[in-house]
Scaffold this active site. Structure first.
Site, PDB file in Angstrom:
ATOM      1  N   TYR A 139       0.839  -1.199   0.000  1.00 43.45           N
ATOM      2  CA  TYR A 139       0.000   0.000   0.000  1.00 43.45           C
ATOM      3  C   TYR A 139       0.878   1.254   0.000  1.00 43.45           C
ATOM      4  O   TYR A 139       0.825   2.074   0.917  1.00 43.45           O
ATOM      5  CB  TYR A 139      -0.916  -0.044   1.222  1.00 43.45           C
ATOM      6  CG  TYR A 139      -2.042   0.967   1.229  1.00 43.45           C
ATOM      7  CD1 TYR A 139      -2.520   1.556   0.067  1.00 43.45           C
ATOM      8  CD2 TYR A 139      -2.652   1.318   2.428  1.00 43.45           C
ATOM      9  CE1 TYR A 139      -3.557   2.472   0.093  1.00 43.45           C
ATOM     10  CE2 TYR A 139      -3.693   2.237   2.469  1.00 43.45           C
ATOM     11  CZ  TYR A 139      -4.136   2.809   1.296  1.00 43.45           C
ATOM     12  OH  TYR A 139      -5.168   3.723   1.332  1.00 43.45           O
ATOM     13  N   LEU A 175      14.905  -3.365  10.135  1.00 40.82           N
ATOM     14  CA  LEU A 175      13.680  -2.867  10.745  1.00 40.82           C
ATOM     15  C   LEU A 175      12.813  -2.201   9.684  1.00 40.82           C
ATOM     16  O   LEU A 175      13.279  -1.329   8.945  1.00 40.82           O
ATOM     17  CB  LEU A 175      13.998  -1.849  11.841  1.00 40.82           C
ATOM     18  CG  LEU A 175      12.797  -1.097  12.452  1.00 40.82           C
ATOM     19  CD1 LEU A 175      11.868  -2.058  13.196  1.00 40.82           C
ATOM     20  CD2 LEU A 175      13.271   0.031  13.381  1.00 40.82           C
ATOM     21  N   GLY A 180       2.939  -2.290   7.303  1.00 45.57           N
ATOM     22  CA  GLY A 180       1.764  -2.583   6.486  1.00 45.57           C
ATOM     23  C   GLY A 180       1.372  -4.051   6.524  1.00 45.57           C
ATOM     24  O   GLY A 180       1.347  -4.685   7.585  1.00 45.57           O
ATOM     25  N   SER A 202      -1.576  -1.052  13.422  1.00 50.62           N
ATOM     26  CA  SER A 202      -2.820  -1.625  12.926  1.00 50.62           C
ATOM     27  C   SER A 202      -2.978  -3.055  13.445  1.00 50.62           C
ATOM     28  O   SER A 202      -2.145  -3.922  13.184  1.00 50.62           O
ATOM     29  CB  SER A 202      -2.829  -1.631  11.397  1.00 50.62           C
ATOM     30  OG  SER A 202      -3.831  -2.495  10.909  1.00 50.62           O
ATOM     31  N   CYS A 373      -6.138  11.665  -5.644  1.00 53.33           N
ATOM     32  CA  CYS A 373      -4.695  11.659  -5.377  1.00 53.33           C
ATOM     33  C   CYS A 373      -3.898  11.380  -6.645  1.00 53.33           C
ATOM     34  O   CYS A 373      -2.821  11.953  -6.854  1.00 53.33           O
ATOM     35  CB  CYS A 373      -4.365  10.636  -4.308  1.00 53.33           C
ATOM     36  SG  CYS A 373      -4.794  11.171  -2.633  1.00 53.33           S
TER      37      CYS A 373
END
Length: 417
Positions: A139, A175, A180, A202, A373
């Site tokens: 994403y 890292l 995502g 998330s 966008c």
């Protein structure tokens, strides 16, 4: 006919696409066979159309007082044409407004608020995102290394582009900040044999990636943690760090401390790659014409734009030296159109996943957001920069000799080998 109606009719006649408009009283302006049919349901929305407040029109579409039939691409062509000025110019702020923006940025980026804001966006529905993202669910901006690449190919090329810039080596501690759905994390582990740690706020992404790690048998050297990047300080150091699509959520007022925190997590001689959306204008943190307010309300609460010049300034203030800066703006325009096209082709299934009144609003918001966008990147109102950085230099004389404890070779040919 009111003065507003007359103004709108005159404006529509000059558009580069053939448009018809149904007015609040049910009357219509324009040809019956227009390629784009607009429907304005109240006078307030008609006023927005007449003044070119396209972001506010997007909100009206989500809330049901504005509608259209036809291609979303044609809608964006019309939207760009009715703007009275660029969204960059319309968002220019004075000194007082800039101070208010800074105070607001500090207020809305606490640990608790950042977690809620990330979950608002990314925990909408994994199945919904799966409809229009590539199979790896990457994403972020793809990299169209070849003109005819599919979205999936371009996303894999982007993942590899990042890994090559970072010079990932077998056994290194890597890292991924804001990992995502695990695309880069797993690509780095499977193709470059690194020990990989991803972090996210998330809950959906955390569960999804850990399931993938288990399925792939990578539990020994890949992990996904539900963790704020600020909580990593003092716990460990990494050879290489990537932050993709993350710093847009940090806030302009926190950028210096953000880069300082990443620096504290990076071993001396290691590399950081920051990949994120930047502003096309220097003096604002969101787009004008109602676009910024639309994104804040429906898509990315807490998101803020920063011009690349400010990014580099805060990077330096955070104790890092920029090594390589690449603008991928047209790559993101093509990526977003690929996402938009994929969603438009599956609207029926999307409406089943995002059911009910709130689901319909979310779907409408994403239709406008993705296409809007894409248009923004095409016009240069927003951009996408990758910045490669390392610790501030210490005065060594052997940097061009490829010493073993320094990752960056100071020659770009390593990217293409």
């Amino acid at each position: 006919m009111s003065s507003i109606s007359a103004m709108v009719e005159s404006k529509l006649a000059k558009l580069p696409v053939v448009v018809s408009l149904t007015l609040p009283d049910g009357s219509r302006v324009g040809p019956e066979d227009a390629q784009l049919a607009l429907h304005v349901k109240d006078m307030a929305t008609l006023a927005l159309l007449s003044t070119g407040q396209v972001g506010s029109l997007g909100e009206a579409y989500v809330e049901g007082t504005f509608d259209f039939k036809g291609s979303i691409r044609d809608l964006m062509i019309a939207a760009a044409a009715i703007l009275p000025d660029t969204p960059i110019n319309q968002a220019k702020a004075g000194a007082f407004t800039g101070l208010i923006s800074r105070l607001r940025s500090i207020w809305r980026h606490t640990l608790e608020r950042d977690a809620k804001q990330i979950q608002f966006h990314y925990d909408l529905s994994d199945d919904f995102y799966g409809l229009w993202l590539d199979p790896r669910r990457v994403y972020s901006c793809a990299y169209y290394k070849e003109q005819d690449f599919t979205l999936a190919q371009a996303q894999e090329a982007k993942l590899d582009h990042i890994c090559r810039k970072l010079k990932l080596q077998s056994g290194e501690q890597f890292l991924d900040v804001g990992a995502g759905w695990g695309g880069l994390l797993l690509w780095a582990a499977e193709h470059y044999d690194v020990d990989a740690t991803g972090i996210t706020l998330s809950k959906n992404q955390h569960a999804y990636v850990n399931k993938l790690i288990e399925q792939k048998g990578l539990g020994g050297r890949v992990r996904m943690e539900l963790l704020d990047y600020r909580k990593l300080v003092g716990t460990r150091e990494f050879d290489k760090i990537a932050s993709v699509g993350m710093f847009e959520h940090v806030g302009r007022a926190q950028l210096g401390s953000y880069f300082s925190t990443l620096r504290s997590l990076l071993k001396p001689g290691g590399l950081i790659l920051n990949h994120g959306i930047t502003s096309g204008g220097v003096e604002h943190d969101q787009l004008g014409a109602g676009m910024g307010e639309f994104i804040e309300k429906y898509i990315f609460p807490g998101g803020e734009l920063t011009h690349i010049s400010y990014v580099l300034r805060h990077l330096a203030e955070g104790g890092l030296e920029d090594l390589d800066v690449e603008n991928l703006r047209p790559h993101y325009a093509r990526t977003l159109w690929a996402w938009s096209d994929a969603l438009e082709e599956q609207l029926s299934e999307a409406s089943t996943i995002l059911s009910g009144e709130q689901g319909l609003k979310s779907l409408r918001a994403y239709r406008v957001y993705l296409a809007g966008c894409a248009m923004g990147f095409e016009y240069g109102w927003i951009a996408l920069h990758q910045v490669l950085a390392q610790h501030t230099p210490t005065g060594r004389a052997d940097e061009l000799d490829n010493p073993a404890d320094l990752a960056y070779p100071w020659r770009r040919d390593y990217i293409y080998k």
